[in-house]
Write an enzyme that holds these catalytic residues in place. Structure first.
Site, short mmCIF file in Angstrom:
data_model
loop_
_atom_site.label_atom_id
_atom_site.label_comp_id
_atom_site.label_asym_id
_atom_site.label_seq_id
_atom_site.Cartn_x
_atom_site.Cartn_y
_atom_site.Cartn_z
N ASN A 192 44.83 29.39 81.48
CA ASN A 192 44.58 28.73 82.75
C ASN A 192 45.60 29.21 83.77
O ASN A 192 46.68 29.68 83.42
CB ASN A 192 44.76 27.21 82.61
CG ASN A 192 43.68 26.58 81.74
OD1 ASN A 192 43.79 26.55 80.54
ND2 ASN A 192 42.63 26.10 82.38
N CYS A 234 39.06 29.46 75.93
CA CYS A 234 38.03 28.78 75.13
C CYS A 234 37.66 29.66 73.95
O CYS A 234 37.31 30.82 74.13
CB CYS A 234 36.81 28.51 76.01
SG CYS A 234 35.48 27.76 75.09
N ARG A 277 45.36 20.39 75.93
CA ARG A 277 43.97 20.55 75.43
C ARG A 277 43.52 22.01 75.58
O ARG A 277 43.43 22.74 74.60
CB ARG A 277 43.05 19.57 76.19
CG ARG A 277 41.66 19.44 75.57
CD ARG A 277 40.67 20.55 75.94
NE ARG A 277 40.45 20.70 77.38
CZ ARG A 277 39.76 21.70 77.90
NH1 ARG A 277 39.24 22.65 77.14
NH2 ARG A 277 39.63 21.81 79.21
P1 HMG Z 1 27.02 20.33 65.85
O1 HMG Z 1 27.43 21.01 64.61
O2 HMG Z 1 25.79 20.81 66.55
O3 HMG Z 1 26.96 18.75 65.72
O4 HMG Z 1 28.22 20.41 66.88
P2 HMG Z 1 26.33 17.75 64.76
O5 HMG Z 1 26.05 16.53 65.59
O6 HMG Z 1 25.18 18.39 64.00
O7 HMG Z 1 27.53 17.41 63.75
C1 HMG Z 1 28.00 18.33 62.80
C2 HMG Z 1 29.25 17.75 62.14
O8 HMG Z 1 30.27 17.53 63.12
C3 HMG Z 1 29.01 16.41 61.48
O9 HMG Z 1 29.92 16.31 60.40
C4 HMG Z 1 29.43 15.44 62.56
O10 HMG Z 1 29.81 14.19 62.05
C5 HMG Z 1 30.63 16.14 63.15
P3 HMG Z 1 29.48 16.68 58.88
O11 HMG Z 1 28.32 15.77 58.61
O12 HMG Z 1 29.10 18.13 58.90
O13 HMG Z 1 30.73 16.40 58.12
N1 HMG Z 1 30.88 15.76 64.53
C6 HMG Z 1 32.07 15.31 64.98
N2 HMG Z 1 33.24 15.08 64.36
C7 HMG Z 1 34.25 14.58 65.11
N3 HMG Z 1 34.14 14.35 66.44
C8 HMG Z 1 32.99 14.56 67.08
C9 HMG Z 1 31.89 15.07 66.34
N4 HMG Z 1 30.62 15.37 66.67
C10 HMG Z 1 30.02 15.80 65.56
N5 HMG Z 1 32.90 14.30 68.38
C11 HMG Z 1 29.57 19.63 68.69
C12 HMG Z 1 28.16 19.83 68.17
C13 HMG Z 1 29.47 19.33 70.17
C14 HMG Z 1 30.19 18.46 67.96
C15 HMG Z 1 30.37 20.93 68.43
O14 HMG Z 1 29.64 22.01 68.93
C16 HMG Z 1 31.73 20.91 69.03
O15 HMG Z 1 32.57 20.11 68.67
N6 HMG Z 1 32.01 21.84 69.98
C17 HMG Z 1 33.31 21.88 70.62
C18 HMG Z 1 33.39 23.04 71.53
C19 HMG Z 1 34.69 23.01 72.26
O16 HMG Z 1 35.56 22.18 72.04
N7 HMG Z 1 34.84 23.99 73.18
C20 HMG Z 1 36.01 24.09 73.99
C21 HMG Z 1 36.05 23.07 75.06
S1 HMG Z 1 35.07 23.50 76.50
C22 HMG Z 1 36.15 24.49 77.44
O17 HMG Z 1 37.19 24.88 76.96
C23 HMG Z 1 35.81 24.79 78.86
C24 HMG Z 1 36.64 23.97 79.86
O18 HMG Z 1 38.02 24.22 79.71
C25 HMG Z 1 36.24 24.33 81.29
C26 HMG Z 1 36.24 25.85 81.56
O19 HMG Z 1 37.24 26.53 81.30
O20 HMG Z 1 35.18 26.32 82.05
C27 HMG Z 1 36.38 22.46 79.69
MG MG Z 2 39.11 25.89 80.49
#
Ligand code: HMG
Ligand code: MG
Length: 272
Positions: A241, A232, A10
């Site tokens: 990581n 990220c 992931r």
């Molecule tokens: P948004 O654009 O604000 O959401 O995104 P929305 O609710 O307005 O939806 C927009 C579109 O996305 C719609 O589709 C939804 O259906 C679709 P459209 O009508 O445009 O065709 N949608 C989805 N599709 C599939 N699965 C879903 C989903 N939700 C909405 N679950 C959202 C908000 C949270 C979805 C977006 O910002 C997002 O996906 N962000 C992901 C960010 C991410 O993955 N970041 C990396 C992970 S965090 C990390 O790495 C840190 C960590 O490792 C710890 C550390 O290192 O500190 C964990």
């Molecule tokens: Mg991370």
């Protein structure tokens, strides 16, 4: 003895631009499943527009060969992600928020308070245990140093809404061991060692020192990625990581180093 949560499939892949074929991801996860790892974060049910690399989350869940002694976890941002994760039959989900408002907005288009509201129905509806990530727990790429009291506040909210485990993230790998100790002194008063994992990125080579400092404070669960891949896309400068190889060299674990090397050899040619 420490327990490793392998996040390579992931966190390791989400920041890689060239799309890795699904069958390679599946082979990587299947190889990791035979290394002695007890827990693997296999994918992410986020928006495929935001993280195209993990758009094949359903296929990955469908195709992996599950080892009953491994917990397969996936990232979930909202109710839509929960529905997908349930269909994917994962054993655990992870919701994710941050201690920095700016990072939260860039990462998920929501304030920290809005993420907590989003998580309430996700946790209430989850048939499996829930991990809660707190990103930018030490430094934010946009806001700089983060006050430990802000992190403690977010941890308290995640526990309050029902998270079973908290993973504290040094998203951009800037923490130093003394900062880790300071934060843990505070956070462990809210969330005990049995419920806390540390998630170190290794941008400046501090990660192993930070893991040792955490271990001395009683932490026994660490996130890492095979070959040290990771980062990220919404945190500029976030590097890989801490590697699983480094953790198993430094600490006693159940994980076989030779088998980790074999798993790494599957994914490394596809990293671009
Ligand atoms: P948004 O654009 O604000 O959401 O995104 P929305 O609710 O307005 O939806 C927009 C579109 O996305 C719609 O589709 C939804 O259906 C679709 P459209 O009508 O445009 O065709 N949608 C989805 N599709 C599939 N699965 C879903 C989903 N939700 C909405 N679950 C959202 C908000 C949270 C979805 C977006 O910002 C997002 O996906 N962000 C992901 C960010 C991410 O993955 N970041 C990396 C992970 S965090 C990390 O790495 C840190 C960590 O490792 C710890 C550390 O290192 O500190 C964990
Ligand atoms: Mg991370």
């Amino acid at each position: 003895m420490i327990r490793i949560v392998e996040v390579g499939p992931r966190d390791g892949l989400q920041n890689i631009k060239p799309l890795v074929p699904t069958d390679i991801k599946v082979a990587f996860i299947d190889a990791l499943s035979k290394t002695g790892l007890e827990e693997i974060e296999i994918t992410s049910f986020v928006s495929p527009k935001w993280v195209p690399q993990l758009a094949d989350a359903e296929e990955v869940c469908e195709q992996i060969d599950r080892n009953p002694s491994v917990t397969y976890m996936a990232l979930v941002p909202n109710e839509k992600g929960l529905e997908r994760a349930i269909a994917g039959r994962v054993d655990k989900i992870a919701v994710f928020t941050a201690a920095s408002e700016t990072f939260s907005e860039r990462n998920v288009s929501a304030s920290i308070a809005q993420t907590i509201e989003r998580f309430k129905p996700v946790i209430a509806g989850s048939p499996v245990p829930v991990r809660g990530y707190v990103s930018t727990a030490f430094y934010c790429p946009y806001e700089g140093k983060i006050d430990p009291s802000k992190v403690a506040d977010v941890i308290a909210q995640l526990l309050d809404i029902g998270c079973d485990e908290i993973s504290i993230g040094d998203t951009i790998g800037r923490a130093q061991p003394d900062e880790v100790r300071t934060l843990l002194e505070l956070s462990l008063t809210l969330c005990g060692v049995d419920q806390t994992a540390m998630h170190f990125h290794d941008t400046f080579g501090n990660a192993i020192g930070n893991a040792r400092a955490s271990y001395e404070m009683g932490i026994r669960v660490f996130d890492s990625s095979t070959s040290g891949i990771g980062g990220c896309p919404f945190a500029p400068g976030a590097q890989g990581n801490i590697s699983t190889e480094a953790l198993i060299t430094d600490f006693e674990t159940t994980v076989d180093p030779g088998k980790i090397a074999e798993a790494g050899a599957i994914i490394v040619p596809y990293l671009g």
